[in-house]
Design an enzyme around this catalytic site. Structure first.
Site, short mmCIF file in Angstrom:
data_model
loop_
_atom_site.label_atom_id
_atom_site.label_comp_id
_atom_site.label_asym_id
_atom_site.label_seq_id
_atom_site.Cartn_x
_atom_site.Cartn_y
_atom_site.Cartn_z
N TYR A 48 31.76 65.05 45.33
CA TYR A 48 32.97 65.45 44.62
C TYR A 48 32.76 65.53 43.12
O TYR A 48 32.09 64.70 42.53
CB TYR A 48 34.10 64.45 44.89
CG TYR A 48 34.59 64.46 46.32
CD1 TYR A 48 35.00 65.63 46.95
CD2 TYR A 48 34.62 63.27 47.04
CE1 TYR A 48 35.44 65.62 48.27
CE2 TYR A 48 35.07 63.24 48.36
CZ TYR A 48 35.47 64.42 48.97
OH TYR A 48 35.90 64.42 50.25
N LYS B 50 36.63 30.55 51.81
CA LYS B 50 37.80 31.43 51.69
C LYS B 50 37.38 32.90 51.76
O LYS B 50 36.21 33.23 51.56
CB LYS B 50 38.51 31.14 50.37
CG LYS B 50 37.69 31.49 49.13
CD LYS B 50 38.33 30.96 47.86
CE LYS B 50 37.48 31.29 46.63
NZ LYS B 50 37.96 30.63 45.42
C1 PLP Z 1 36.86 29.90 44.85
C2 PLP Z 1 36.94 28.51 44.34
C3 PLP Z 1 35.80 27.69 44.26
C4 PLP Z 1 34.40 28.19 44.51
O1 PLP Z 1 33.90 28.83 43.36
P1 PLP Z 1 32.39 29.34 43.26
O2 PLP Z 1 32.24 29.82 41.87
O3 PLP Z 1 32.26 30.44 44.27
O4 PLP Z 1 31.51 28.20 43.61
C5 PLP Z 1 35.98 26.37 43.92
N1 PLP Z 1 37.20 25.88 43.62
C6 PLP Z 1 38.31 26.64 43.65
C7 PLP Z 1 39.62 26.04 43.30
C8 PLP Z 1 38.23 27.99 43.99
O5 PLP Z 1 39.32 28.75 44.00
#
Ligand code: PLP
Length: 377
Positions: free
Chosen positions: A270, A47
């Site tokens: 800045y 994702k």
């Molecule tokens: C993002 C996500 C993962 C992966 O988590 P990690 O800590 O990066 O391994 C697994 N399951 C769900 C439902 C997620 O949203």
């Protein structure tokens, strides 16, 4: 122009600024996780553009390392994977209100179902493959415990009448504390008993993400979903990726855009939050918060300049920040590295996360903007 010698396994730095993705590292990490979990399935979560690493490339690299499933949040991400030719099973679990799930049917994407209403819509879409998603403590997505009995009964009806294919059941843990994750697993076990009593018999039962996959193998069930570990980063603040045999896949680097000699007492960037303590040499780095460098790294982000460790001096701006190079003979065009594989002698993503009071997930996922995306095959 000098270059850190321990980066020689990566291609030479381009002319300006770039994020380099080491795909063999992703493949290696997934293979390492596969060996660790033994005979169960591994879903690699790609994702959010593969946590900033590039979704399609990382999905390919993960499958080459033995991943059987790909996981994404949105259906749109899943459709993009299909459009790129991925044939592996894909699970998507976060949906728009009133999502029809038509694209899930067209592209053979498995849906994570978090409410009875979504279950009905999945059935109306026409024999959708589903994994029921349960809330076992996170209080985010997922069927609440009070809905479990009704949802399992309805899922059983829809399955018997061939309106859905119930492939799996899953939940997600908080990663807060081993005891809390064990408590969530106990809730999950209770839900699994209710599901069995309702006549459901899903083949894929999954709870663990990276942290518990690496530290609590008793929570592995029949599949694990790993994200951050596949990119070679540790989900634990106090454990290095190398302790788990993982190699960080992302390096962010640039070339010094300007150098100036200044006297003591000069204000930098800045708000003049940094003033040179001595006469010194300042190097301008063409990376800013538009590239994803957190503004919180002002005066604390670690950086390798001409092979030496330095710190961001003054505010990180939209396009650039300054480093006080001190006596280091830095020149225009020299390579600077924000972070990468610490085994190569560069700052780690974890150091950046600590400096910016965030986690490694946020540091890598936000990298983008005007960075050239360079892929090592
Ligand atoms: C993002 C996500 C993962 C992966 O988590 P990690 O800590 O990066 O391994 C697994 N399951 C769900 C439902 C997620 O949203």
């Amino acid at each position: 122009m000098s270059r850190p010698t321990n980066l020689t396994e990566l291609p030479a730095c381009g002319p300006f600024r770039e994020v380099v993705i080491d795909l063999p590292a992703v493949t290696h990490n997934v293979r390492t996780i596969r060996e660790r979990v033994g005979d169960i399935a591994v879903m690699v979560v790609v994702k959010a553009n593969g946590y900033g690493h590039g979704m399609i490339d990382c999905a390919r690299a993960a499958l080459a390392g033995g991943a059987q499933w790909l996981g994404v949040a949105d259906l749109a991400e899943a459709v993009e994977l299909r459009a790129a030719g991925m044939t592996a099973p894909i699970l998507a679990w976060l949906h728009a209100p009133n999502e029809s799930f038509d694209s899930a049917i067209t592209h053979d994407i498995t849906i994570g179902v978090s409410s009875i209403e979504q279950l009905e819509r999945a059935a109306r879409a026409g024999r959708a493959r589903i994994h029921l998603k349960l809330d076992t403590g996170l209080s985010r997505n997922g069927l609440a415990p009070a809905e479990w009995v009704a949802a399992f009964a309805r899922a059983a009806e829809l399955e018997v009448s061939n309106q859905i294919v119930l492939e799996g059941i899953f939940s997600h843990v908080s990663n807060t504390h081993e005891e809390e994750d064990a408590a969530a697993a106990a809730e999950f076990d209770r839900a699994l008993e209710l599901a069995t009593a309702a006549g459901l018999n899903p083949t894929l039962v999954h709870l663990s993400a990276s942290l518990t996959t690496l530290t609590m193998p008793q929570l592995n069930y029949s599949m694990v979903r790993v994200g951050i570990a596949a990119y070679g980063l540790s989900p634990l603040d106090d454990r290095e990726p190398s302790e788990f045999g993982l190699r960080p896949a992302m390096t962010v680097r640039a070339r010094v855009a300007a150098v100036r000699e200044v006297p003591a007492g000069v204000g930098v960037s800045y708000d003049y939050t940094y003033r040179t303590p001595t006469a010194t040499r300042l190097a301008l780095v063409p990376l800013g918060y538009a590239e994803g460098v957190p503004r919180a790294a002002s005066n604390c982000g670690p950086i390798l300049v001409a092979g030496e460790r330095k710190t961001v001096a003054g505010r990180v701006a939209m396009d650039q920040f300054v480093v006080d190079a001190g006596d280091t003979p830095v020149e225009v065009g020299d390579e600077v590295v924000l972070f990468g594989d610490q085994a190569r002698g560069v700052p780690s993503v974890a150091e950046w996360a600590r400096a910016c009071d965030t986690n490694v997930y946020e540091i890598v996922t936000r990298m983008g903007g005007r960075l050239d995306h360079v892929v090592v095959e």
